[in-house]
Write an enzyme that holds these catalytic residues in place. Sequence first.
Site, PDB file in Angstrom:
ATOM      1  N   LYS A  13      -5.620  50.762  21.905  1.00 40.93           N
ATOM      2  CA  LYS A  13      -5.055  51.321  23.013  1.00 40.93           C
ATOM      3  C   LYS A  13      -4.312  49.976  23.500  1.00 40.93           C
ATOM      4  O   LYS A  13      -3.014  50.323  23.955  1.00 40.93           O
ATOM      5  CB  LYS A  13      -5.967  51.555  24.068  1.00 40.93           C
ATOM      6  CG  LYS A  13      -7.129  52.566  23.984  1.00 40.93           C
ATOM      7  CD  LYS A  13      -7.931  52.898  25.198  1.00 40.93           C
ATOM      8  CE  LYS A  13      -8.742  51.745  25.502  1.00 40.93           C
ATOM      9  NZ  LYS A  13      -9.759  51.564  24.542  1.00 40.93           N
ATOM     10  N   ARG A  88     -12.161  55.202  33.256  1.00 40.52           N
ATOM     11  CA  ARG A  88     -13.380  55.141  32.268  1.00 40.52           C
ATOM     12  C   ARG A  88     -14.428  55.928  32.565  1.00 40.52           C
ATOM     13  O   ARG A  88     -15.523  55.899  32.064  1.00 40.52           O
ATOM     14  CB  ARG A  88     -13.944  53.832  32.054  1.00 40.52           C
ATOM     15  CG  ARG A  88     -13.405  52.932  30.905  1.00 40.52           C
ATOM     16  CD  ARG A  88     -13.818  51.640  31.100  1.00 40.52           C
ATOM     17  NE  ARG A  88     -13.714  50.803  29.406  1.00 40.52           N
ATOM     18  CZ  ARG A  88     -12.931  50.011  29.043  1.00 40.52           C
ATOM     19  NH1 ARG A  88     -11.859  49.744  29.929  1.00 40.52           N
ATOM     20  NH2 ARG A  88     -13.000  49.384  28.151  1.00 40.52           N
ATOM     21  N   ARG A 127     -11.992  41.000  15.070  1.00 38.78           N
ATOM     22  CA  ARG A 127     -10.894  40.503  16.142  1.00 38.78           C
ATOM     23  C   ARG A 127     -10.964  39.170  16.606  1.00 38.78           C
ATOM     24  O   ARG A 127     -12.040  38.792  17.073  1.00 38.78           O
ATOM     25  CB  ARG A 127     -11.322  41.604  17.255  1.00 38.78           C
ATOM     26  CG  ARG A 127      -9.834  41.907  18.325  1.00 38.78           C
ATOM     27  CD  ARG A 127      -9.708  43.036  18.856  1.00 38.78           C
ATOM     28  NE  ARG A 127     -10.628  43.366  20.174  1.00 38.78           N
ATOM     29  CZ  ARG A 127     -10.404  44.065  20.768  1.00 38.78           C
ATOM     30  NH1 ARG A 127      -9.694  45.049  20.763  1.00 38.78           N
ATOM     31  NH2 ARG A 127     -11.372  44.204  22.020  1.00 38.78           N
ATOM     32  N   ARG A 160     -13.962  37.186  21.367  1.00 44.48           N
ATOM     33  CA  ARG A 160     -14.359  37.656  22.749  1.00 44.48           C
ATOM     34  C   ARG A 160     -15.891  37.941  22.828  1.00 44.48           C
ATOM     35  O   ARG A 160     -16.306  38.365  21.684  1.00 44.48           O
ATOM     36  CB  ARG A 160     -13.742  38.936  23.145  1.00 44.48           C
ATOM     37  CG  ARG A 160     -12.243  38.743  23.998  1.00 44.48           C
ATOM     38  CD  ARG A 160     -11.417  40.222  23.775  1.00 44.48           C
ATOM     39  NE  ARG A 160     -12.217  41.164  24.429  1.00 44.48           N
ATOM     40  CZ  ARG A 160     -11.787  42.614  24.932  1.00 44.48           C
ATOM     41  NH1 ARG A 160     -10.403  42.772  24.611  1.00 44.48           N
ATOM     42  NH2 ARG A 160     -12.740  43.455  25.376  1.00 44.48           N
ATOM     43  N   ARG A 171     -21.168  48.896  24.226  1.00 48.21           N
ATOM     44  CA  ARG A 171     -19.775  49.172  24.769  1.00 48.21           C
ATOM     45  C   ARG A 171     -19.513  50.750  24.061  1.00 48.21           C
ATOM     46  O   ARG A 171     -18.932  51.675  24.849  1.00 48.21           O
ATOM     47  CB  ARG A 171     -18.765  48.321  24.438  1.00 48.21           C
ATOM     48  CG  ARG A 171     -18.646  47.102  25.114  1.00 48.21           C
ATOM     49  CD  ARG A 171     -17.632  46.007  24.437  1.00 48.21           C
ATOM     50  NE  ARG A 171     -16.386  46.296  24.632  1.00 48.21           N
ATOM     51  CZ  ARG A 171     -15.216  45.660  23.932  1.00 48.21           C
ATOM     52  NH1 ARG A 171     -15.634  45.002  22.973  1.00 48.21           N
ATOM     53  NH2 ARG A 171     -14.264  46.231  24.096  1.00 48.21           N
TER      54      ARG A 171
HETATM   55  P1  AMP Z   1     -11.198  46.530  27.802  1.00 49.51           P
HETATM   56  O1  AMP Z   1     -10.467  45.027  27.436  1.00 49.51           O
HETATM   57  O2  AMP Z   1     -10.488  47.575  28.315  1.00 49.51           O
HETATM   58  O3  AMP Z   1     -12.154  46.913  26.643  1.00 49.51           O
HETATM   59  O4  AMP Z   1     -12.364  45.779  28.875  1.00 49.51           O
HETATM   60  C1  AMP Z   1     -13.280  44.962  28.621  1.00 49.51           C
HETATM   61  C2  AMP Z   1     -14.243  45.125  29.720  1.00 49.51           C
HETATM   62  O5  AMP Z   1     -13.921  45.199  30.943  1.00 49.51           O
HETATM   63  C3  AMP Z   1     -15.215  46.303  29.578  1.00 49.51           C
HETATM   64  O6  AMP Z   1     -16.070  46.317  28.554  1.00 49.51           O
HETATM   65  C4  AMP Z   1     -15.838  46.713  31.142  1.00 49.51           C
HETATM   66  O7  AMP Z   1     -16.860  45.803  31.307  1.00 49.51           O
HETATM   67  C5  AMP Z   1     -14.391  46.203  31.831  1.00 49.51           C
HETATM   68  N1  AMP Z   1     -13.709  47.026  32.375  1.00 49.51           N
HETATM   69  C6  AMP Z   1     -12.272  47.381  31.771  1.00 49.51           C
HETATM   70  N2  AMP Z   1     -11.880  48.513  32.260  1.00 49.51           N
HETATM   71  C7  AMP Z   1     -12.829  48.978  33.077  1.00 49.51           C
HETATM   72  C8  AMP Z   1     -12.972  50.231  33.975  1.00 49.51           C
HETATM   73  N3  AMP Z   1     -11.905  50.907  33.957  1.00 49.51           N
HETATM   74  N4  AMP Z   1     -14.313  50.462  34.584  1.00 49.51           N
HETATM   75  C9  AMP Z   1     -15.234  49.540  34.273  1.00 49.51           C
HETATM   76  N5  AMP Z   1     -15.100  48.511  33.712  1.00 49.51           N
HETATM   77  C10 AMP Z   1     -13.871  48.042  33.046  1.00 49.51           C
END
Ligand code: AMP
Length: 215
Positions: A13, A88, A127, A160, A171
């Site tokens: 994404k 989400r 990654r 990460r 996740r």
């Molecule tokens: P991402 O980089 O989008 O995979 O986000 C990394 C982490 O940030 C996720 O695993 C969640 O812990 C938190 N996070 C990001 N976006 C959201 C969201 N819209 N709602 C809740 N937690 C989020």
Amino acid sequence: MRLILLGPPGAGKGTQAKMLVEKYNIPQISTGDVLRIAVREKTVLGIEAKSYMNRGALVPDQIVIDIIKERLKSPGCENGFILDGFPRTVAQADALTRMLEMIKASIDYVISIEVDFHEVVKRLTGRRICRGCGKGYHINFDPPKQEGICNDCGKDLFQRDDDKEETIKNRLEVYKRQTEPLIKYYNDKGIVKKIKGLGSMEEIFNDICQQLERD
Ligand code: AMP
């Protein structure tokens, strides 16, 4: 154009969002990026978010909804945006609908990038990110010239915390339970474009653009 990018973690994404930013000249809004910066800067938001993020759980809805509310008010978002990692949950999607209704706007398309979970685990565990400039690599598919070092700025690469295998499993569970239902949610509104997330990033990008330009 107002877009949402949906898909499991590791679907690409973020990469596709950056390519769409270039092409359509609209900003990318990534809640994950906002939260990671807050964690790095040890702000109040960051301290609260960190424990959820490190175990692969979602940060509470109200926190991310407030982030998006603020961000959508900032200059540059008037003509559109690409939401990457938000919404989400159904509660977040409902909140977004209400925010947009206030400005008489709505989401044009939801791009759902489909990749199977086995592939996602392979992608995420390999990654690596540059500590200096944030550039992304993959130890098998896109390795740096010198192991552990960024090609562009020479700083070291790191993994990460939430890309470790145990956290990834969590996740993906969370995605299946809380985020995947959004595909149906937006499908019922007739705005979902399904994209196969396998192939090169250019192929996937071309597929997205073709689907967006078909209407
Ligand atoms: P991402 O980089 O989008 O995979 O986000 C990394 C982490 O940030 C996720 O695993 C969640 O812990 C938190 N996070 C990001 N976006 C959201 C969201 N819209 N709602 C809740 N937690 C989020």
